[in-house]
Design an enzyme around this catalytic site. Sequence first.
Site, PDB file in Angstrom:
ATOM      1  N   ALA A 249      80.914   9.876  90.447  1.00  0.00           N
ATOM      2  CA  ALA A 249      80.770  11.046  91.323  1.00  0.00           C
ATOM      3  C   ALA A 249      79.578  10.876  92.251  1.00  0.00           C
ATOM      4  O   ALA A 249      79.540  11.420  93.346  1.00  0.00           O
ATOM      5  CB  ALA A 249      80.606  12.307  90.475  1.00  0.00           C
ATOM      6  N   GLU A 252      80.885   7.784  95.195  1.00  0.00           N
ATOM      7  CA  GLU A 252      82.159   7.864  95.905  1.00  0.00           C
ATOM      8  C   GLU A 252      82.221   9.083  96.841  1.00  0.00           C
ATOM      9  O   GLU A 252      82.638   8.983  97.992  1.00  0.00           O
ATOM     10  CB  GLU A 252      83.279   7.904  94.853  1.00  0.00           C
ATOM     11  N   SER A 254      79.689  11.173  98.140  1.00  0.00           N
ATOM     12  CA  SER A 254      78.757  11.185  99.277  1.00  0.00           C
ATOM     13  C   SER A 254      79.165  10.149 100.307  1.00  0.00           C
ATOM     14  O   SER A 254      79.039  10.381 101.513  1.00  0.00           O
ATOM     15  CB  SER A 254      77.329  10.901  98.805  1.00  0.00           C
ATOM     16  N   CYS A 363      79.655  21.090  90.928  1.00  0.00           N
ATOM     17  CA  CYS A 363      79.065  19.744  90.985  1.00  0.00           C
ATOM     18  C   CYS A 363      77.622  19.676  90.463  1.00  0.00           C
ATOM     19  O   CYS A 363      76.747  20.407  90.940  1.00  0.00           O
ATOM     20  CB  CYS A 363      79.114  19.251  92.425  1.00  0.00           C
ATOM     21  N   GLU A 372      70.850  13.703 100.606  1.00  0.00           N
ATOM     22  CA  GLU A 372      71.357  12.458 101.198  1.00  0.00           C
ATOM     23  C   GLU A 372      72.010  12.736 102.553  1.00  0.00           C
ATOM     24  O   GLU A 372      71.740  12.038 103.535  1.00  0.00           O
ATOM     25  CB  GLU A 372      72.375  11.803 100.257  1.00  0.00           C
TER      26      GLU A 372
END
Lengths: 414, 71
Positions: A249, A252, A254, A363, A372
Site C-alpha cells: 500500500a 503502489e 502513491s 488508510c 509525498e
Amino acid sequence: MSDALTGAATSGTAEVPEWPMPRAEGCPFDPPPALRELTAERPLAKVRIWDGSTPWIVTGHAEQRALLGDPRVSVDERLPGFPHWHEGMAAAVDYRPRSVFNSDAPEHTGFRRIMTKPFTFKRVEALRPTIQKITDELIDAMLAGPKPADLVEALALPLPTLMISELLGVPYEDHDFFQENAARGIAHDVSAEESMRTFGALNDYLVRLVEKKAAEPADDALSEIAALVTSGDISVSEAAMMGTGLLIAGHETSANMIGLAVVALLEHPGQLAVLRDTDDPKVVAGAVEELLRYLGIIHGGQRRIAKEDIEIGGEVIRAGEGIVIELFSANRDAHVFPDPDALDLRRENARHHNAFGFGIHQCVGQQLARVELQVVYGTLFRRIPGLRLAEPLDRIQFKHDRLAYGVYSLPVTW
Amino acid sequence: MKITVEQDKCVAAGQCAATAPDVFDQREEDGVVVLLTDDPPAELADDVRDAAAVCPALAIHIAHWTPRTTP
C-alpha cells in the site's frame, strides 16, 4: 461472461450489469458511464461480479460513509458470500492470516494500534525534509538523463518506494522483487495459482525480514513490529502480513497518484498554474485533496459483507449479502461536491473525499501519502515548468485492469 | 459538555491533528487522539467542526459548545 455460459446465475433478474465496468474511451479521469447510469437516481444498485454473485454496489457519498462506519458491515473475507476481488483472492483466503484488512473491531483495533505509530501527523511531517531531498535528487537525475523520460520510472514509483522502504526498514535494493510481486498480486486478471505464488513470495520475504529484525533490531517500523513477535504479542505470520500490507500500500498507491495527477494537470493547464505559481503550503495541501478526490485511483470497489439486515438509501441490504463500496463514485457525488467533474484545485470542501476510504479501515498511511504528494506536485512543476507529455494522451496506457488506477508508464519531455 | 473524544474508537488516521493541530494531538506510541483543550477559541471553531466531520471513526463529539471569544 454471461450467465448462460457460466450457469452461475441464481437470481431471476436479467438486468444486473457486470462489475467492474470499463471507463469511456478518451475520458480517462471519469467513472464508468454505465455505473453512473445505473446509480444516477439511487445510491445503491446490484452488479454481477466474476463468480456470478450479485453484491450491492454503493456509489452515494453519504451512504458510503454510513456503511463504512457501520459495525454491522464486515471485512471478514471468510464469511460465505463475501464479494472477493477476483478468483485469486478467493482461493487464497484460508492462507491469509488475520490482519487489519480482514478483521473487524475489536480484533482490528489491536492490529491497527501496532501499525499506526510511524504514520502519525507529526512523525510524517518530520519526514518532509527527507521527502523533499529524495524528490529533488530524483528530478536532478531525470534532468541529467535522456529525453523523453518515463516519469513513472524516474519519479512516481521510486519516491514512495524509497520512503516506505526506509520507514519500514526494507532494503531498497530488493525493490524490483517486491514491486513486481505487488503489481501482479493486485492485477484483476491474476489466476488463483499466481495470486498464491506472489503472495507466498512476498510473505516468505517478510517472514525472513521480521526474523532478522527480531534478532538484530534497527531504528525502523518493522523492528518495532518484530519486537512484538519476540514478546509473544503477535505471531510471525501476523507481523509479516502487516509488513506486506504496508509495503504494497505504501508504494503502489502513491506512485499511481503521482503519475495520474501529472497527466491530469498537464491536461488542465489553468489548474496546473495554481500549483506552479504558489508558495503557500495551504494552497498545495488543498490541491492535493482535490487531486485525491478527482482522480479516484481506488476504483475497483472496497469489499464488505452485511452481518445483519441494513436499511439504507431506500433499500434493504440483507444479512449475508456482499457490498462493493466504489469510493471513486462518491468523490463525484454532486450532493457533496458542486460541479463534481471539474478539477478545481481551490475547491473548498475537497478534503471530504472518500479517496482514503472511511470508517475504521481508512488508510493507515494517508498522512505519508499527503506529504509525498504535496512535495512532489509542489516541486515538479516549479523545477520543470516546461514539462509536457512526449506522446499524445490517447497513446498513454491506463491501468484499467488493476485494483489501483494509474498509468503504466508516462513518457514526458521538457 | 464541550468537545469530547473517544480514544477506544480512534483509529489514528491523524485527520484531526492535521485539521486542528492546536486542539487535537496524537499519542506517541500508537497515534491515538489526545484532546489538548475542550474549549478552544472561536477562531478555531470551523477547524474543530471539520476535524469532527473528517474523523473516519466518528470519535470526536461536539455538544453544546459555544466557542469562547478571545478576551
